[in-house]
Design an enzyme around this catalytic site. Structure first.
Site, PDB file in Angstrom:
ATOM      1  N   LYS A  30       0.286   4.134   7.176  1.00 51.18           N
ATOM      2  CA  LYS A  30      -0.580   4.855   6.313  1.00 51.18           C
ATOM      3  C   LYS A  30      -0.194   6.236   6.547  1.00 51.18           C
ATOM      4  O   LYS A  30       0.545   6.733   7.396  1.00 51.18           O
ATOM      5  CB  LYS A  30      -1.922   4.751   6.718  1.00 51.18           C
ATOM      6  CG  LYS A  30      -2.600   3.280   6.566  1.00 51.18           C
ATOM      7  CD  LYS A  30      -2.899   3.163   5.104  1.00 51.18           C
ATOM      8  CE  LYS A  30      -3.411   1.716   5.020  1.00 51.18           C
ATOM      9  NZ  LYS A  30      -2.893   1.055   3.717  1.00 51.18           N
ATOM     10  N   SER A  63       0.664  -1.148  -0.026  1.00 53.55           N
ATOM     11  CA  SER A  63      -0.002   0.060  -0.038  1.00 53.55           C
ATOM     12  C   SER A  63       0.824   1.239   0.064  1.00 53.55           C
ATOM     13  O   SER A  63       0.202   2.221  -0.471  1.00 53.55           O
ATOM     14  CB  SER A  63      -0.923   0.139   1.203  1.00 53.55           C
ATOM     15  OG  SER A  63      -0.313   0.060   2.396  1.00 53.55           O
TER      16      SER A  63
END
Length: 146
Positions: free
Chosen positions: A103, A66
């Site tokens: 993230k 990601s």
């Protein structure tokens, strides 16, 4: 109970200096200088360089894809500082609904989100879920296969 993938930093890591070449300028010299001169008397300690607060620093290994567009790939080692106050734009290690994630923390329309660098993953609305920031990523160690 600590998470099994987290490795706490040693509060007093032993000094393990590595050669760190000095940039030298040579003008008006004849002959060939010794390559060993570049390494004289200078070392690089990665603990000193990457770990600013040993008591609040931990390491973790990345899984997943990601964050690849931001240079964080599967297998990379993250240096994470839990004493840094998260701000928009920081890359965080956090738990979201009990899952450990890496993230970017962003504000979208004045609401907090955890976003990926991969368009295949949607932003995670932090205000709507059970989330806890564990720390801010200070460094990424990427090893090349050789």
């Amino acid at each position: 109970m600590p998470h099994p993938k987290l490795i706490p930093a040693d509060p007093a890591p032993p000094a393990q200096p590595l050669p760190f070449p000095l940039p030298l300028t040579r003008a008006g010299l004849s002959g060939f200088p010794s390559p060993a001169q570049d390494y004289e008397g200078r070392t690089l300690d990665l603990n000193e360089r990457l770990v600013k607060r040993p008591s609040s620093t931990f390491f973790m290994t990345v899984t997943g894809d990601s964050m690849e567009a931001l240079g964080i790939a599967e297998g990379d080692l993250l240096v994470v500082d839990s004493a840094i106050e998260p701000r928009p734009g920081h890359i965080l290690v956090a738990t979201v609904e009990g899952e450990l994630v890496v993230k970017r923390y962003e504000l979208i329309g004045n609401r907090p989100y955890f976003t990926s660098a991969n368009p295949a993953y949607r932003p995670i609305p932090a205000a709507d879920l059970e989330c806890q920031a564990w720390g801010v990523v200070r460094a990424v160690v990427h090893e090349y296969t050789v």
